[in-house]
Design an enzyme around this catalytic site. Structure first.
Site, PDB file in Angstrom:
ATOM      1  N   LYS A  78      44.364  43.347  46.879  1.00 17.74           N
ATOM      2  CA  LYS A  78      43.426  43.474  47.767  1.00 17.74           C
ATOM      3  C   LYS A  78      43.251  42.383  48.443  1.00 17.74           C
ATOM      4  O   LYS A  78      43.761  41.234  48.226  1.00 17.74           O
ATOM      5  CB  LYS A  78      42.094  43.441  46.841  1.00 17.74           C
ATOM      6  CG  LYS A  78      40.791  43.481  47.367  1.00 17.74           C
ATOM      7  CD  LYS A  78      39.487  43.581  46.534  1.00 17.74           C
ATOM      8  CE  LYS A  78      39.261  42.412  45.817  1.00 17.74           C
ATOM      9  NZ  LYS A  78      38.061  42.941  44.748  1.00 17.74           N
ATOM     10  N   ASP A  82      43.671  42.728  42.118  1.00 10.90           N
ATOM     11  CA  ASP A  82      42.170  43.046  42.541  1.00 10.90           C
ATOM     12  C   ASP A  82      41.623  41.761  42.763  1.00 10.90           C
ATOM     13  O   ASP A  82      40.262  41.495  42.473  1.00 10.90           O
ATOM     14  CB  ASP A  82      41.496  44.018  41.492  1.00 10.90           C
ATOM     15  CG  ASP A  82      40.221  44.493  42.072  1.00 10.90           C
ATOM     16  OD1 ASP A  82      40.153  44.888  43.447  1.00 10.90           O
ATOM     17  OD2 ASP A  82      39.470  45.105  41.383  1.00 10.90           O
ATOM     18  N   ASP A  97      43.351  36.435  34.079  1.00  9.26           N
ATOM     19  CA  ASP A  97      42.075  36.241  34.840  1.00  9.26           C
ATOM     20  C   ASP A  97      41.709  34.731  34.335  1.00  9.26           C
ATOM     21  O   ASP A  97      42.027  34.338  33.521  1.00  9.26           O
ATOM     22  CB  ASP A  97      40.942  37.220  34.341  1.00  9.26           C
ATOM     23  CG  ASP A  97      39.800  37.155  35.610  1.00  9.26           C
ATOM     24  OD1 ASP A  97      39.757  38.226  36.404  1.00  9.26           O
ATOM     25  OD2 ASP A  97      39.311  36.336  35.859  1.00  9.26           O
TER      26      ASP A  97
HETATM   27  N1  SAM Z   1      39.924  44.892  38.749  1.00 12.02           N
HETATM   28  C1  SAM Z   1      38.989  44.208  37.875  1.00 12.02           C
HETATM   29  C2  SAM Z   1      38.540  45.429  36.853  1.00 12.02           C
HETATM   30  O1  SAM Z   1      38.944  46.390  37.336  1.00 12.02           O
HETATM   31  O2  SAM Z   1      38.073  45.013  35.813  1.00 12.02           O
HETATM   32  C3  SAM Z   1      37.932  43.369  38.540  1.00 12.02           C
HETATM   33  C4  SAM Z   1      38.244  42.278  39.023  1.00 12.02           C
HETATM   34  S1  SAM Z   1      37.167  41.184  39.917  1.00 12.02           S
HETATM   35  C5  SAM Z   1      36.697  42.197  41.558  1.00 12.02           C
HETATM   36  C6  SAM Z   1      37.991  39.947  40.483  1.00 12.02           C
HETATM   37  C7  SAM Z   1      38.693  39.036  39.625  1.00 12.02           C
HETATM   38  O3  SAM Z   1      39.534  38.057  39.955  1.00 12.02           O
HETATM   39  C8  SAM Z   1      37.555  38.187  38.882  1.00 12.02           C
HETATM   40  O4  SAM Z   1      37.404  38.306  37.358  1.00 12.02           O
HETATM   41  C9  SAM Z   1      38.019  36.686  39.135  1.00 12.02           C
HETATM   42  O5  SAM Z   1      37.875  35.810  38.004  1.00 12.02           O
HETATM   43  C10 SAM Z   1      39.710  36.830  39.389  1.00 12.02           C
HETATM   44  N2  SAM Z   1      40.091  35.594  39.977  1.00 12.02           N
HETATM   45  C11 SAM Z   1      39.845  35.135  41.301  1.00 12.02           C
HETATM   46  N3  SAM Z   1      40.833  33.909  41.334  1.00 12.02           N
HETATM   47  C12 SAM Z   1      41.723  34.000  40.515  1.00 12.02           C
HETATM   48  C13 SAM Z   1      42.720  33.375  40.029  1.00 12.02           C
HETATM   49  N4  SAM Z   1      43.111  32.258  40.891  1.00 12.02           N
HETATM   50  N5  SAM Z   1      43.335  33.542  38.907  1.00 12.02           N
HETATM   51  C14 SAM Z   1      43.066  34.606  38.270  1.00 12.02           C
HETATM   52  N6  SAM Z   1      42.184  35.440  38.311  1.00 12.02           N
HETATM   53  C15 SAM Z   1      41.495  35.178  39.679  1.00 12.02           C
END
Ligand code: SAM
Length: 196
Positions: free
Chosen positions: A144, A104, A62
């Site tokens: 997603k 996700d 993340d």
């Molecule tokens: N599935 C997680 C859980 O159950 O705890 C929740 C995920 S949350 C909806 C989406 C996550 O995607 C965020 O923490 C965000 O930082 C991450 N994210 C977004 N763009 C990203 C990238 N380019 N690389 C890595 N992580 C990313």
């Protein structure tokens, strides 16, 4: 006790579609705060809780910090679109390739629906590119996305590379939310799918 309600979406999808099982190696993209990783650790037996089943592996990635979780390896402060992240993932994977890539991920929403949609589709397309180096043949992607104009583009790309592509809208996703998942099974490793 899950860190986030999103766990119930993965539990629901996995109960129905059997994505995870003991012994599998999983990469959880956009893992913070770690609820999907919690589910994955249980379902792949990453802690060896079931001594009679094979032991799996979970790697969470993340942009943000992810609080430590027993049974999972985390790569925090890492952008999945950054080539350096790919190298680190390859170093951390105990097997050369993962069996399952979960995503996700969600970009910071601008509120402009079409733009947010495009950004998330691009993240998913990045995953597809990464698959070439880190997903084993016959592997699975669960990702997603937010529906919009470029959905078909992602679907077509997935269908080129996976034999079985399904659209999933979990009950546990709140009704008003536009989020949908693609479940793509049987990765064919760059070999073009023979259309019947
Ligand atoms: N599935 C997680 C859980 O159950 O705890 C929740 C995920 S949350 C909806 C989406 C996550 O995607 C965020 O923490 C965000 O930082 C991450 N994210 C977004 N763009 C990203 C990238 N380019 N690389 C890595 N992580 C990313």
């Amino acid at each position: 006790n899950y860190r986030c309600r999103s766990a119930f979406k993965l539990l629901e999808i996995d109960d129905k579609h059997k994505v995870l099982r003991p012994g599998l190696s999983v990469i959880d993209c956009g893992a913070a705060p770690g609820a999907w990783s919690q589910v994955a650790v249980q379902r792949v037996n990453a802690l060896g809780t079931d001594p009679n089943a094979p032991v799996g592996f979970v790697l969470g990635v993340d942009l943000l910090h992810i609080p430590p979780l027993e049974g999972a390896v985390f790569l925090p402060n890492a952008d999945i679109t950054d080539p350096v992240t790919l190298k680190k993932i390859q170093e951390l994977l105990p097997t050369e390739r993962a069996d399952v890539i979960l995503s996700d991920m969600a970009p910071n929403a601008t509120g402009i629906r079409e733009l947010d949609h495009q950004k998330l589709i691009n993240l998913c397309l990045t995953l597809l590119d990464l698959s070439q180096s880190i997903l084993r043949p016959r592997g699975t992607i669960l990702c997603k996305f937010w529906d919009g104009r470029e959905t078909h583009l992602l679907q077509n790309r997935l269908m080129e590379h996976f034999q079985d592509v399904r659209t999933i809208k979990p009950q546990a996703s709140r009704k008003e939310s536009a989020e949908i998942y693609y479940l793509a099974k049987l990765y064919n490793d760059g070999v073009k799918h023979q259309r019947r």
